[in-house]
Scaffold this motif. Structure first.
Motif, PDB file in Angstrom:
ATOM      1  N   PRO A 226       0.788  -1.220   0.108  1.00 34.79           N
ATOM      2  CA  PRO A 226      -0.101  -0.119  -0.137  1.00 34.79           C
ATOM      3  C   PRO A 226       0.979   1.244  -0.001  1.00 34.79           C
ATOM      4  O   PRO A 226       2.085   1.249   0.426  1.00 34.79           O
ATOM      5  CB  PRO A 226      -0.515  -0.155   1.323  1.00 34.79           C
ATOM      6  N   GLU A 227       0.117   2.521  -0.625  1.00 38.49           N
ATOM      7  CA  GLU A 227       1.260   3.532  -0.566  1.00 38.49           C
ATOM      8  C   GLU A 227       1.714   4.054   0.789  1.00 38.49           C
ATOM      9  O   GLU A 227       2.690   4.647   0.705  1.00 38.49           O
ATOM     10  CB  GLU A 227       0.342   4.879  -0.985  1.00 38.49           C
ATOM     11  N   GLY A 228       1.048   3.725   1.837  1.00 35.93           N
ATOM     12  CA  GLY A 228       1.429   4.225   2.965  1.00 35.93           C
ATOM     13  C   GLY A 228       2.731   3.402   3.751  1.00 35.93           C
ATOM     14  O   GLY A 228       3.084   3.612   4.895  1.00 35.93           O
ATOM     15  N   ASP A 230       5.780   1.871   1.851  1.00 37.53           N
ATOM     16  CA  ASP A 230       6.442   1.566   0.541  1.00 37.53           C
ATOM     17  C   ASP A 230       7.920   1.571   0.930  1.00 37.53           C
ATOM     18  O   ASP A 230       8.868   2.481   0.227  1.00 37.53           O
ATOM     19  CB  ASP A 230       6.222   2.693  -0.438  1.00 37.53           C
ATOM     20  N   THR A 250       0.030   3.644   6.499  1.00 40.07           N
ATOM     21  CA  THR A 250      -1.075   3.024   5.806  1.00 40.07           C
ATOM     22  C   THR A 250      -2.163   2.729   6.868  1.00 40.07           C
ATOM     23  O   THR A 250      -1.985   2.655   8.142  1.00 40.07           O
ATOM     24  CB  THR A 250      -0.463   1.636   5.449  1.00 40.07           C
ATOM     25  N   ILE A 280       0.144   0.478  -4.377  1.00 40.62           N
ATOM     26  CA  ILE A 280      -1.350   0.559  -4.777  1.00 40.62           C
ATOM     27  C   ILE A 280      -1.878   1.580  -3.592  1.00 40.62           C
ATOM     28  O   ILE A 280      -1.896   1.758  -2.614  1.00 40.62           O
ATOM     29  CB  ILE A 280      -1.863  -0.944  -4.427  1.00 40.62           C
ATOM     30  N   ASP A 281      -2.759   2.502  -4.290  1.00 39.74           N
ATOM     31  CA  ASP A 281      -3.454   3.418  -3.951  1.00 39.74           C
ATOM     32  C   ASP A 281      -4.538   2.571  -2.517  1.00 39.74           C
ATOM     33  O   ASP A 281      -5.225   1.697  -2.926  1.00 39.74           O
ATOM     34  CB  ASP A 281      -4.294   4.353  -4.607  1.00 39.74           C
ATOM     35  N   GLU A 282      -4.641   3.063  -1.556  1.00 39.74           N
ATOM     36  CA  GLU A 282      -5.310   2.488  -0.592  1.00 39.74           C
ATOM     37  C   GLU A 282      -7.073   2.391  -0.666  1.00 39.74           C
ATOM     38  O   GLU A 282      -7.720   1.479  -0.573  1.00 39.74           O
ATOM     39  CB  GLU A 282      -5.207   3.057   0.965  1.00 39.74           C
ATOM     40  N   ASP A 283      -7.407   3.522  -1.306  1.00 40.51           N
ATOM     41  CA  ASP A 283      -8.681   3.390  -1.822  1.00 40.51           C
ATOM     42  C   ASP A 283      -9.100   2.130  -3.061  1.00 40.51           C
ATOM     43  O   ASP A 283     -10.199   1.595  -2.942  1.00 40.51           O
ATOM     44  CB  ASP A 283      -9.262   4.774  -2.554  1.00 40.51           C
ATOM     45  N   GLU A 284      -7.985   2.133  -3.979  1.00 38.16           N
ATOM     46  CA  GLU A 284      -8.225   0.982  -4.843  1.00 38.16           C
ATOM     47  C   GLU A 284      -8.037  -0.210  -4.294  1.00 38.16           C
ATOM     48  O   GLU A 284      -8.725  -1.314  -4.686  1.00 38.16           O
ATOM     49  CB  GLU A 284      -6.827   1.294  -5.843  1.00 38.16           C
TER      50      GLU A 284
END
Length: 368
Positions: A226-228, A230, A250, A280-284
């Motif tokens: 996740p993006e948060g 990396d 994240t 990956i963006d967390e909303d995705e």
């Protein structure tokens, strides 16, 4: 044919302490299920899901816990101590309970309530530690302090990382053996990465198979984060040889591990197999979690959807070619994170008996 226990089946690949005392609660042998919707819609001819959320406590960490408690029993311990962001704690609490052992767990301050409730239900003592797994320096200091305290009491501090607990981590290699048995021609495996132990274990499992002459080559083993958090994905894509610590932001439970642990080894193994990293963006991630439930009938926690999100990202980038299987590791059950599960659907509609006849109509979506 009768099924051997997980560790007995693969004993030749598991020369670890306490193997003869390992606990079997039925872990392992999880199914590999072919996507009926998400893969075809993304143009992935053969997308498959390794259903690790179907292990006894709802995650792949059971493969670690059975060996961890076996190692503790072999050493004469009557209690175990561990750190966790959630699933490791739940697994160790269950396996310790089955062995009659006391269990103390030090967990991330943002561990989901579902995982905390599960640990407590098994009888563990649970402590939520401020800033643990969130701030890399604070997390390292906390882990080192707990390691010293455990050692002073003749105990092992169990952490699902090769850097700390290499013996019990070998149990997670069994995922690779099962993947090879069910999909020997797999081209790609997408693995969620927090501390990195799952990725390293799967790569080591394929190394075992290759060393024994049972397979010629490993699939590409990709690291998805996740993006948060990396720590490895971007370094891997940019050609770096080492992971990097981050102050994790994240909200994807289980993958917020901002300090290195097995990160350097993830990069080494991924690159050796031709794998790459995906952020990956967390909303995705949550959108993919919802799609798994509502298109595939598969309920996972957000971390369990991360590998699938990585496969979809790879497909968009044109990285998946040919018709060989692409496999996503689904790591944990949706019931572990009731907050995100509730956000995926609406509210139940309360009715009386007189309302029943009018409810026997398909929704517009179902009718179309």
């Amino acid at each position: 044919m009768a099924r051997d226990g997980l560790y007995l089946r693969h004993a030749d690949f598991l020369p670890v302490p306490g193997l003869d005392r390992a606990i079997d609660l039925g872990q392992g042998f999880t199914p590999l299920v072919r996507s009926r919707s998400i893969g075809p819609k993304a143009g992935i001819p053969d997308l498959r899901f390794k259903m690790e959320q179907l292990n006894p406590t709802g995650s792949y960490k059971d493969r670690f816990a059975g060996l961890a408690i076996g190692e503790a029993l072999c050493g004469g311990a009557t209690s175990c101590i561990a750190t966790s962001s959630g699933n490791t704690g739940a697994a160790l609490a269950a396996f310790a309970a089955s062995a009659g052992m006391d269990c103390a767990l030090y967990v991330s301050e943002n561990a989901p309530e579902g995982k905390l409730a599960q640990m407590l239900a098994y009888g563990a003592r649970v402590y939520r530690v401020d800033r643990f797994t969130i701030d890399p320096e604070e997390s390292r200091a906390i882990s080192e302090m707990l390691e010293r305290e455990a050692e002073a009491r003749g105990l092992t501090l169990f952490i699902t990382a090769y850097a700390i607990c290499p013996g019990p981590m070998e149990g997670i290699k069994t995922i690779a053996y099962e993947l090879h048995a069910d999909a020997p021609d797999a081209a790609d495996v997408f693995v969620p990465v927090g501390g990195g132990g799952l990725h390293v274990a799967i790569a080591r499992g394929y190394d075992d198979l290759r060393g024994a002459g049972l397979t010629g080559a490993s699939p590409r083993i990709h690291a998805v984060q996740p993006e948060g958090n990396d720590t490895v994905a971007t370094p891997l894509r940019e050609g770096a040889t080492e992971a990097r610590p981050v102050a994790t932001s994240t909200t994807i439970s289980g993958l917020g591990v901002g300090f290195i642990l097995d990160g350097h080894e993830v990069i080494r193994h991924a690159r050796a197999t031709g794998g790459t990293g995906h952020v990956i963006d967390e909303d995705e991630i949550r959108a993919v979690q919802r799609r798994l439930a509502q298109e595939e009938g598969i309920l996972v926690e957000p971390a369990g959807a991360v590998g699938v999100a990585g496969a979809l990202a790879a497909a968009r980038e044109g990285q998946l070619t040919g018709d060989r299987p692409a496999i996503c590791i689904l790591t944990g059950h949706g019931f572990k994170d009731p907050g995100t599960m509730q956000s995926m659907g609406g509210d139940a509609i309360r009715i009386g008996r007189s309302d029943l006849p009018g409810t026997f109509q398909p929704t517009p979506e179902a009718a179309s």
